[in-house]
Design a protein around this motif. Structure first.
Motif, PDB file in Angstrom:
ATOM      1  N   SER A 129      30.242   1.501  30.330  1.00  0.00           N
ATOM      2  CA  SER A 129      30.361   2.691  30.875  1.00  0.00           C
ATOM      3  C   SER A 129      30.433   4.016  30.079  1.00  0.00           C
ATOM      4  CB  SER A 129      31.276   2.629  32.098  1.00  0.00           C
ATOM      5  OG  SER A 129      32.684   2.805  31.487  1.00  0.00           O
ATOM      6  N   LEU A 130      31.278   3.889  29.032  1.00  0.00           N
ATOM      7  CA  LEU A 130      31.510   5.389  28.281  1.00  0.00           C
ATOM      8  C   LEU A 130      30.321   5.630  27.370  1.00  0.00           C
ATOM      9  CD1 LEU A 130      34.783   3.939  26.418  1.00  0.00           C
ATOM     10  CD2 LEU A 130      34.597   5.610  28.453  1.00  0.00           C
ATOM     11  N   LEU A 131      29.371   4.670  27.540  1.00  0.00           N
ATOM     12  CA  LEU A 131      27.857   4.966  26.947  1.00  0.00           C
ATOM     13  C   LEU A 131      27.332   6.220  27.731  1.00  0.00           C
ATOM     14  CD1 LEU A 131      26.574   1.702  25.609  1.00  0.00           C
ATOM     15  CD2 LEU A 131      27.845   3.436  24.258  1.00  0.00           C
ATOM     16  N   ASP A 132      27.525   6.087  28.964  1.00  0.00           N
ATOM     17  CA  ASP A 132      26.878   7.116  29.730  1.00  0.00           C
ATOM     18  C   ASP A 132      27.688   8.483  29.698  1.00  0.00           C
ATOM     19  OD1 ASP A 132      25.241   5.244  30.650  1.00  0.00           O
ATOM     20  OD2 ASP A 132      26.279   4.563  32.393  1.00  0.00           O
ATOM     21  N   TRP A 133      28.752   8.740  28.903  1.00  0.00           N
ATOM     22  CA  TRP A 133      29.494   9.896  29.046  1.00  0.00           C
ATOM     23  C   TRP A 133      28.707  10.622  27.679  1.00  0.00           C
ATOM     24  CZ3 TRP A 133      35.403  10.815  29.316  1.00  0.00           C
ATOM     25  CH2 TRP A 133      35.456  12.342  29.387  1.00  0.00           C
ATOM     26  N   ALA A 182      35.558   9.955  36.760  1.00  0.00           N
ATOM     27  CA  ALA A 182      34.631  11.061  37.411  1.00  0.00           C
ATOM     28  C   ALA A 182      34.496  12.247  36.448  1.00  0.00           C
ATOM     29  CB  ALA A 182      35.324  11.461  38.676  1.00  0.00           C
ATOM     30  N   ILE A 183      33.260  12.428  35.871  1.00  0.00           N
ATOM     31  CA  ILE A 183      32.964  13.669  35.095  1.00  0.00           C
ATOM     32  C   ILE A 183      32.911  14.734  35.905  1.00  0.00           C
ATOM     33  CG2 ILE A 183      31.957  14.641  33.206  1.00  0.00           C
ATOM     34  CD1 ILE A 183      33.037  11.829  32.713  1.00  0.00           C
ATOM     35  N   VAL A 184      33.545  15.860  35.882  1.00  0.00           N
ATOM     36  CA  VAL A 184      33.434  16.937  36.740  1.00  0.00           C
ATOM     37  C   VAL A 184      32.989  18.329  36.427  1.00  0.00           C
ATOM     38  CG1 VAL A 184      34.921  15.787  38.647  1.00  0.00           C
ATOM     39  CG2 VAL A 184      35.818  17.365  36.895  1.00  0.00           C
ATOM     40  N   ASP A 185      32.634  19.163  36.721  1.00  0.00           N
ATOM     41  CA  ASP A 185      32.060  20.474  36.220  1.00  0.00           C
ATOM     42  C   ASP A 185      33.443  21.520  36.722  1.00  0.00           C
ATOM     43  OD1 ASP A 185      31.943  21.400  38.991  1.00  0.00           O
ATOM     44  OD2 ASP A 185      29.733  21.460  38.826  1.00  0.00           O
ATOM     45  N   ARG A 186      33.212  22.738  36.405  1.00  0.00           N
ATOM     46  CA  ARG A 186      34.448  23.465  36.685  1.00  0.00           C
ATOM     47  C   ARG A 186      34.775  23.866  37.808  1.00  0.00           C
ATOM     48  NH1 ARG A 186      34.922  28.790  36.321  1.00  0.00           N
ATOM     49  NH2 ARG A 186      36.236  28.890  34.606  1.00  0.00           N
ATOM     50  N   LYS A 187      33.802  23.518  38.736  1.00  0.00           N
ATOM     51  CA  LYS A 187      34.041  23.618  40.411  1.00  0.00           C
ATOM     52  C   LYS A 187      34.556  22.424  41.048  1.00  0.00           C
ATOM     53  CE  LYS A 187      29.785  24.876  40.960  1.00  0.00           C
ATOM     54  NZ  LYS A 187      28.446  25.176  41.631  1.00  0.00           N
ATOM     55  N   GLY A 188      34.649  21.463  40.373  1.00  0.00           N
ATOM     56  CA  GLY A 188      35.120  20.335  40.720  1.00  0.00           C
ATOM     57  C   GLY A 188      34.017  19.357  41.475  1.00  0.00           C
ATOM     58  N   ASP A 189      32.831  19.727  41.088  1.00  0.00           N
ATOM     59  CA  ASP A 189      31.926  18.848  41.857  1.00  0.00           C
ATOM     60  C   ASP A 189      31.519  17.700  40.626  1.00  0.00           C
ATOM     61  OD1 ASP A 189      31.326  20.461  43.909  1.00  0.00           O
ATOM     62  OD2 ASP A 189      29.854  21.803  42.863  1.00  0.00           O
ATOM     63  N   LEU A 190      31.193  16.630  41.131  1.00  0.00           N
ATOM     64  CA  LEU A 190      30.849  15.438  40.551  1.00  0.00           C
ATOM     65  C   LEU A 190      29.564  15.364  39.660  1.00  0.00           C
ATOM     66  CD1 LEU A 190      32.164  12.442  39.823  1.00  0.00           C
ATOM     67  CD2 LEU A 190      30.426  11.495  41.747  1.00  0.00           C
ATOM     68  N   VAL A 191      29.366  15.449  38.388  1.00  0.00           N
ATOM     69  CA  VAL A 191      28.264  15.585  37.793  1.00  0.00           C
ATOM     70  C   VAL A 191      27.943  14.178  36.960  1.00  0.00           C
ATOM     71  CG1 VAL A 191      28.709  18.061  37.276  1.00  0.00           C
ATOM     72  CG2 VAL A 191      29.520  16.412  35.774  1.00  0.00           C
ATOM     73  N   ASN A 192      28.920  13.234  36.829  1.00  0.00           N
ATOM     74  CA  ASN A 192      28.650  11.829  36.266  1.00  0.00           C
ATOM     75  C   ASN A 192      29.660  11.074  36.686  1.00  0.00           C
ATOM     76  OD1 ASN A 192      27.146   9.714  34.951  1.00  0.00           O
ATOM     77  ND2 ASN A 192      27.515  10.484  32.901  1.00  0.00           N
ATOM     78  N   PHE A 193      29.565   9.706  36.818  1.00  0.00           N
ATOM     79  CA  PHE A 193      30.473   8.758  37.243  1.00  0.00           C
ATOM     80  C   PHE A 193      30.370   7.471  36.356  1.00  0.00           C
ATOM     81  CE2 PHE A 193      32.115   5.425  39.859  1.00  0.00           C
ATOM     82  CZ  PHE A 193      33.460   5.689  40.133  1.00  0.00           C
ATOM     83  N   LEU A 194      31.516   7.142  35.827  1.00  0.00           N
ATOM     84  CA  LEU A 194      31.591   6.029  34.926  1.00  0.00           C
ATOM     85  C   LEU A 194      32.356   4.915  35.538  1.00  0.00           C
ATOM     86  CD1 LEU A 194      32.843   7.772  31.683  1.00  0.00           C
ATOM     87  CD2 LEU A 194      30.559   7.498  32.465  1.00  0.00           C
ATOM     88  N   ASP A 195      31.508   3.685  36.255  1.00  0.00           N
ATOM     89  CA  ASP A 195      32.106   2.770  36.859  1.00  0.00           C
ATOM     90  C   ASP A 195      32.745   1.789  35.813  1.00  0.00           C
ATOM     91  OD1 ASP A 195      32.965   0.491  38.471  1.00  0.00           O
ATOM     92  OD2 ASP A 195      31.017   0.407  39.486  1.00  0.00           O
ATOM     93  N   ALA A 196      33.845   1.810  35.257  1.00  0.00           N
ATOM     94  CA  ALA A 196      34.697   1.109  34.355  1.00  0.00           C
ATOM     95  C   ALA A 196      35.026  -0.104  34.850  1.00  0.00           C
ATOM     96  CB  ALA A 196      35.561   1.766  33.468  1.00  0.00           C
ATOM     97  N   GLU A 197      35.295  -0.207  36.138  1.00  0.00           N
ATOM     98  CA  GLU A 197      35.727  -1.400  36.746  1.00  0.00           C
ATOM     99  C   GLU A 197      34.604  -2.595  36.662  1.00  0.00           C
ATOM    100  OE1 GLU A 197      37.273  -3.012  40.939  1.00  0.00           O
ATOM    101  OE2 GLU A 197      35.689  -1.663  41.144  1.00  0.00           O
ATOM    102  N   ALA A 198      33.469  -2.192  36.794  1.00  0.00           N
ATOM    103  CA  ALA A 198      32.332  -3.116  36.653  1.00  0.00           C
ATOM    104  C   ALA A 198      31.639  -3.281  35.554  1.00  0.00           C
ATOM    105  CB  ALA A 198      31.091  -2.797  37.696  1.00  0.00           C
ATOM    106  N   TRP A 243      48.915  -2.085  36.716  1.00  0.00           N
ATOM    107  CA  TRP A 243      48.809  -3.574  37.543  1.00  0.00           C
ATOM    108  C   TRP A 243      47.594  -4.114  37.308  1.00  0.00           C
ATOM    109  CZ3 TRP A 243      45.509  -3.622  41.180  1.00  0.00           C
ATOM    110  CH2 TRP A 243      45.273  -2.559  42.075  1.00  0.00           C
ATOM    111  N   CYS A 244      46.591  -3.399  37.027  1.00  0.00           N
ATOM    112  CA  CYS A 244      45.223  -3.929  37.109  1.00  0.00           C
ATOM    113  C   CYS A 244      44.784  -4.494  35.654  1.00  0.00           C
ATOM    114  CB  CYS A 244      44.376  -2.597  37.530  1.00  0.00           C
ATOM    115  SG  CYS A 244      42.609  -2.688  37.027  1.00  0.00           S
ATOM    116  N   PRO A 245      44.468  -5.801  35.583  1.00  0.00           N
ATOM    117  CA  PRO A 245      44.078  -6.051  34.292  1.00  0.00           C
ATOM    118  C   PRO A 245      42.922  -5.341  33.544  1.00  0.00           C
ATOM    119  CG  PRO A 245      44.320  -8.059  35.676  1.00  0.00           C
ATOM    120  CD  PRO A 245      44.372  -6.724  36.635  1.00  0.00           C
ATOM    121  N   ALA A 246      41.899  -4.974  34.593  1.00  0.00           N
ATOM    122  CA  ALA A 246      40.736  -4.251  33.928  1.00  0.00           C
ATOM    123  C   ALA A 246      41.174  -2.886  33.458  1.00  0.00           C
ATOM    124  CB  ALA A 246      39.687  -4.056  34.981  1.00  0.00           C
ATOM    125  N   CYS A 247      41.920  -2.148  34.116  1.00  0.00           N
ATOM    126  CA  CYS A 247      42.599  -1.030  33.519  1.00  0.00           C
ATOM    127  C   CYS A 247      43.353  -1.107  32.288  1.00  0.00           C
ATOM    128  CB  CYS A 247      43.531  -0.241  34.612  1.00  0.00           C
ATOM    129  SG  CYS A 247      42.979  -0.042  36.167  1.00  0.00           S
TER     130      CYS A 247
END
Length: 268
Positions: A255-259, A234-250, A137-141
């Protein structure tokens, strides 16, 4: 063969010992009596093949300790076998130390686009994993989905670490979530819409849509913990910890260039 997989555990120390010291005592250590009765019988009745190669190698090493000149030449396949055995042992120990990935520990229920349940343990080390927060339902999505799909396909077609995505829906119903997943997204995975992890992960990684505020914005702390709305990855490691975040809404495509998947590979 199954026999050698079973024997690997018993011969692990022996193989490492051979590699490091080439001691003659190893020749006496490798006896069928050192194994379980059933396994000893299998060893005893085997003729030639890998067992013969191993026995010949051990004898060559023992002879070389007693008389360097009279020692028979060592079959190079024996050294290769010892090295493979040591490597397999090291890999097994590393896997035991690391344990299962967080998806297994969280009992995540995952599906592919065919509607088949996917074992979370099947997401192997060597890939870069992102959790996609999105909806229909989200236009940005809607705008971000085809861009992400192209990135996903290009990355997985290249000679680089593959990426894996897990879709976490903010749709208003399970039917809507499945429709979005099947019609507008790629060949990645979807977290079960009815799983309690859907809400838990939104809290854990601080991603929820504005219209979900009544569910998640229950304190000042929760407002501060929110990283963004949808879409986001949310880019996560195998333990589920956040290692990078892509704010595609903004930031959308930017944002994909940061992955850079090679920087966030499971198991490394």
């Amino acid at each position: 063969p199954p026999f050698y997989r079973m024997a690997m555990q018993r011969m692990k120390s022996l193989a490492l010992f051979c590699t490091l010291s080439y001691s003659s005592s190893v020749a006496m250590a490798f006896q069928p009596s050192s194994f379980s009765p059933s396994l000893a019988r299998r060893i005893t009745h085997m003729q030639g093949g890998p067992r013969k190669l191993f026995r010949t190698g051990i004898r060559s090493l023992a002879a070389s300790e007693d008389n360097q000149d009279a020692a028979p030449p060592l079959d190079p396949r024996f050294d290769a076998w010892v090295e493979r055995s040591a490597k397999a042992s090291e890999d097994l120990e590393a896997a035991k130390r690391m344990g299962p990935n967080f998806l297994v520990k969280d009992n995540a229920v995952l599906y592919d686009q065919a509607g088949s349940k996917v074992d979370p343990a099947s997401i192997k080390d060597g890939s870069s994993v992102g959790i996609l927060f999105s909806c229909g339902w989200c236009p940005a999505c809607v705008s971000f989905a085809p861009l992400l799909l192209k990135y996903f396909e290009a990355q997985n077609d290249a000679a680089k670490p593959p990426i894996q995505l897990i879709f976490v829906s903010s749709d208003l119903s399970e039917a809507d979530a499945k429709a979005v997943f099947n019609q507008a997204q790629g060949q990645w995975l979807m977290l079960d819409y009815n799983s309690p992890l859907r809400a838990e992960w939104k809290k854990r990684y601080g991603v929820w849509a504005g219209r979900e505020a009544s569910q998640f914005a229950d304190s000042i702390a929760s407002f501060k913990a929110r990283r963004s709305g949808v879409p986001a990855v949310a880019i996560v490691d195998r333990k589920g910890d956040l290692v990078n975040f892509l704010d595609a809404e903004a930031r959308g495509l930017e944002s994909l260039l940061d992955w850079t998947p090679e920087d966030y590979v499971w198991g490394e």
